[in-house]
Design a protein around this motif. Sequence first.
Motif, PDB file in Angstrom:
ATOM      1  N   ILE A   5       0.862  -1.175   0.000  1.00  0.00           N
ATOM      2  CA  ILE A   5       0.000   0.000   0.000  1.00  0.00           C
ATOM      3  C   ILE A   5       0.900   1.227   0.000  1.00  0.00           C
ATOM      4  N   ILE A   6       0.754   2.070  -1.025  1.00  0.00           N
ATOM      5  CA  ILE A   6       1.560   3.275  -1.107  1.00  0.00           C
ATOM      6  C   ILE A   6       0.656   4.485  -1.230  1.00  0.00           C
ATOM      7  N   GLY A   7       1.075   5.573  -0.593  1.00  0.00           N
ATOM      8  CA  GLY A   7       0.267   6.786  -0.648  1.00  0.00           C
ATOM      9  C   GLY A   7       0.960   7.927   0.052  1.00  0.00           C
ATOM     10  N   PRO A   8       0.325   9.085   0.042  1.00  0.00           N
ATOM     11  CA  PRO A   8       0.943  10.288   0.586  1.00  0.00           C
ATOM     12  C   PRO A   8       1.035  10.298   2.107  1.00  0.00           C
ATOM     13  N   SER A   9       2.006  11.046   2.599  1.00  0.00           N
ATOM     14  CA  SER A   9       2.182  11.210   4.048  1.00  0.00           C
ATOM     15  C   SER A   9       1.030  11.997   4.665  1.00  0.00           C
ATOM     16  N   LYS A  10       0.439  12.880   3.892  1.00  0.00           N
ATOM     17  CA  LYS A  10      -0.707  13.645   4.389  1.00  0.00           C
ATOM     18  C   LYS A  10      -1.990  12.897   4.069  1.00  0.00           C
ATOM     19  N   LEU A  11      -2.794  12.681   5.082  1.00  0.00           N
ATOM     20  CA  LEU A  11      -4.050  11.948   4.920  1.00  0.00           C
ATOM     21  C   LEU A  11      -5.046  12.761   4.115  1.00  0.00           C
ATOM     22  N   ARG A  12      -5.618  12.128   3.110  1.00  0.00           N
ATOM     23  CA  ARG A  12      -6.693  12.737   2.329  1.00  0.00           C
ATOM     24  C   ARG A  12      -7.606  11.621   1.829  1.00  0.00           C
ATOM     25  N   ASP A  13      -8.791  11.986   1.440  1.00  0.00           N
ATOM     26  CA  ASP A  13      -9.773  11.036   0.893  1.00  0.00           C
ATOM     27  C   ASP A  13     -10.073   9.886   1.856  1.00  0.00           C
ATOM     28  N   LEU A  33       3.336  -1.964   4.209  1.00  0.00           N
ATOM     29  CA  LEU A  33       3.397  -0.518   4.040  1.00  0.00           C
ATOM     30  C   LEU A  33       4.416   0.093   4.982  1.00  0.00           C
ATOM     31  N   THR A  34       4.659   1.386   4.795  1.00  0.00           N
ATOM     32  CA  THR A  34       5.499   2.157   5.703  1.00  0.00           C
ATOM     33  C   THR A  34       4.587   3.201   6.339  1.00  0.00           C
ATOM     34  N   PRO A  35       4.241   3.005   7.621  1.00  0.00           N
ATOM     35  CA  PRO A  35       3.191   3.814   8.255  1.00  0.00           C
ATOM     36  C   PRO A  35       3.682   5.089   8.955  1.00  0.00           C
ATOM     37  N   ASP A  36       3.851   6.184   8.187  1.00  0.00           N
ATOM     38  CA  ASP A  36       4.114   7.480   8.821  1.00  0.00           C
ATOM     39  C   ASP A  36       2.899   7.818   9.682  1.00  0.00           C
ATOM     40  N   LYS A  37       3.159   8.383  10.857  1.00  0.00           N
ATOM     41  CA  LYS A  37       2.050   8.785  11.733  1.00  0.00           C
ATOM     42  C   LYS A  37       1.203   9.840  11.032  1.00  0.00           C
ATOM     43  N   TYR A  57       2.206  -5.836   7.708  1.00  0.00           N
ATOM     44  CA  TYR A  57       3.663  -5.827   7.804  1.00  0.00           C
ATOM     45  C   TYR A  57       4.129  -4.398   7.566  1.00  0.00           C
ATOM     46  N   SER A  58       4.916  -3.874   8.496  1.00  0.00           N
ATOM     47  CA  SER A  58       5.422  -2.514   8.390  1.00  0.00           C
ATOM     48  C   SER A  58       6.890  -2.532   8.018  1.00  0.00           C
ATOM     49  N   ILE A  59       7.228  -1.872   6.920  1.00  0.00           N
ATOM     50  CA  ILE A  59       8.616  -1.713   6.492  1.00  0.00           C
ATOM     51  C   ILE A  59       9.165  -0.503   7.241  1.00  0.00           C
ATOM     52  N   LEU A  60      10.146  -0.748   8.114  1.00  0.00           N
ATOM     53  CA  LEU A  60      10.680   0.303   8.976  1.00  0.00           C
ATOM     54  C   LEU A  60      12.202   0.393   8.860  1.00  0.00           C
ATOM     55  N   PRO A  61      12.741   1.605   8.682  1.00  0.00           N
ATOM     56  CA  PRO A  61      14.193   1.794   8.617  1.00  0.00           C
ATOM     57  C   PRO A  61      14.776   1.953  10.030  1.00  0.00           C
ATOM     58  N   LEU A  62      14.760   0.883  10.784  1.00  0.00           N
ATOM     59  CA  LEU A  62      15.092   0.948  12.208  1.00  0.00           C
ATOM     60  C   LEU A  62      16.550   1.298  12.492  1.00  0.00           C
ATOM     61  N   ASP A  63      17.432   1.141  11.512  1.00  0.00           N
ATOM     62  CA  ASP A  63      18.848   1.441  11.716  1.00  0.00           C
ATOM     63  C   ASP A  63      19.253   2.793  11.144  1.00  0.00           C
ATOM     64  N   GLY A  68      16.252   8.989  10.789  1.00  0.00           N
ATOM     65  CA  GLY A  68      15.552   8.384  11.917  1.00  0.00           C
ATOM     66  C   GLY A  68      14.181   7.880  11.535  1.00  0.00           C
ATOM     67  N   CYS A  69      13.459   7.410  12.523  1.00  0.00           N
ATOM     68  CA  CYS A  69      12.115   6.903  12.220  1.00  0.00           C
ATOM     69  C   CYS A  69      11.140   7.193  13.360  1.00  0.00           C
ATOM     70  N   ASP A  70      11.370   8.309  14.058  1.00  0.00           N
ATOM     71  CA  ASP A  70      10.485   8.684  15.158  1.00  0.00           C
ATOM     72  C   ASP A  70       9.073   9.017  14.706  1.00  0.00           C
ATOM     73  N   TYR A  71       8.914   9.415  13.457  1.00  0.00           N
ATOM     74  CA  TYR A  71       7.591   9.806  12.964  1.00  0.00           C
ATOM     75  C   TYR A  71       6.816   8.645  12.350  1.00  0.00           C
ATOM     76  N   LEU A  72       7.308   7.422  12.553  1.00  0.00           N
ATOM     77  CA  LEU A  72       6.615   6.234  12.070  1.00  0.00           C
ATOM     78  C   LEU A  72       5.856   5.564  13.203  1.00  0.00           C
ATOM     79  N   ASN A  73       4.739   4.944  12.868  1.00  0.00           N
ATOM     80  CA  ASN A  73       4.008   4.132  13.831  1.00  0.00           C
ATOM     81  C   ASN A  73       4.674   2.753  13.851  1.00  0.00           C
ATOM     82  N   LYS A  74       5.528   2.534  14.827  1.00  0.00           N
ATOM     83  CA  LYS A  74       6.304   1.291  14.901  1.00  0.00           C
ATOM     84  C   LYS A  74       5.524   0.149  15.550  1.00  0.00           C
ATOM     85  N   ASP A  75       4.317   0.429  15.987  1.00  0.00           N
ATOM     86  CA  ASP A  75       3.507  -0.578  16.676  1.00  0.00           C
ATOM     87  C   ASP A  75       2.407  -1.158  15.797  1.00  0.00           C
TER      88      ASP A  75
END
Length: 157
Positions: A5-13, A33-37, A57-63, A68-75
């Motif tokens: 699932i790919i889409g914009p960081s800003k929620l719309r629609d 997906l990669t879940p930006d908050k 499944y969340s693709i996260l750049p943990l290293d 960084g990845c503080d703005y991702l929903n890691k949970d």
Amino acid sequence: MKIGIIGPSKLRDEKKISAVAKIVANSKNFIVLTPDKGSSSEFFALEYIKNNGEGVYSILPLDDKEFGCDYLNKDLGESINCGTWRNQPEKLNEETDILISIGHSVGGLIEICYTKWFKPKPVYILTDIDSEKLPKVVEEELDIKYVSISELEEVLK
């Protein structure tokens, strides 16, 4: 099947994304997906879960030390560490069988274009959300399919 699932960081629609999440959840396929908050992708995953979706499944750049990845929903779902942001589009493509775009964005275009080299696959652009077509060169070199939300259920069978 694993659906990226790919889409914009800003929620719309929200209403349309919610409808797509329900269709995907009912298809009994997993999502990656990669879940930006606060993003369209995070919202999609939450709606997918609300509709009894079977696996996230969340693709996260943990290293990653650069951004960084503080703005991702890691949970959200099971984590797949891609190392750094530079590896994220490649890892998303490695882990998926198809991609569904829930809105054009620069990051989404990168993920779409990576389908040329990393596990080529169909990319479904939802015309109800994005009426603009991709550049001709992208359409010619990749497996791009334009579908409406109502056609998506048949595609996922």
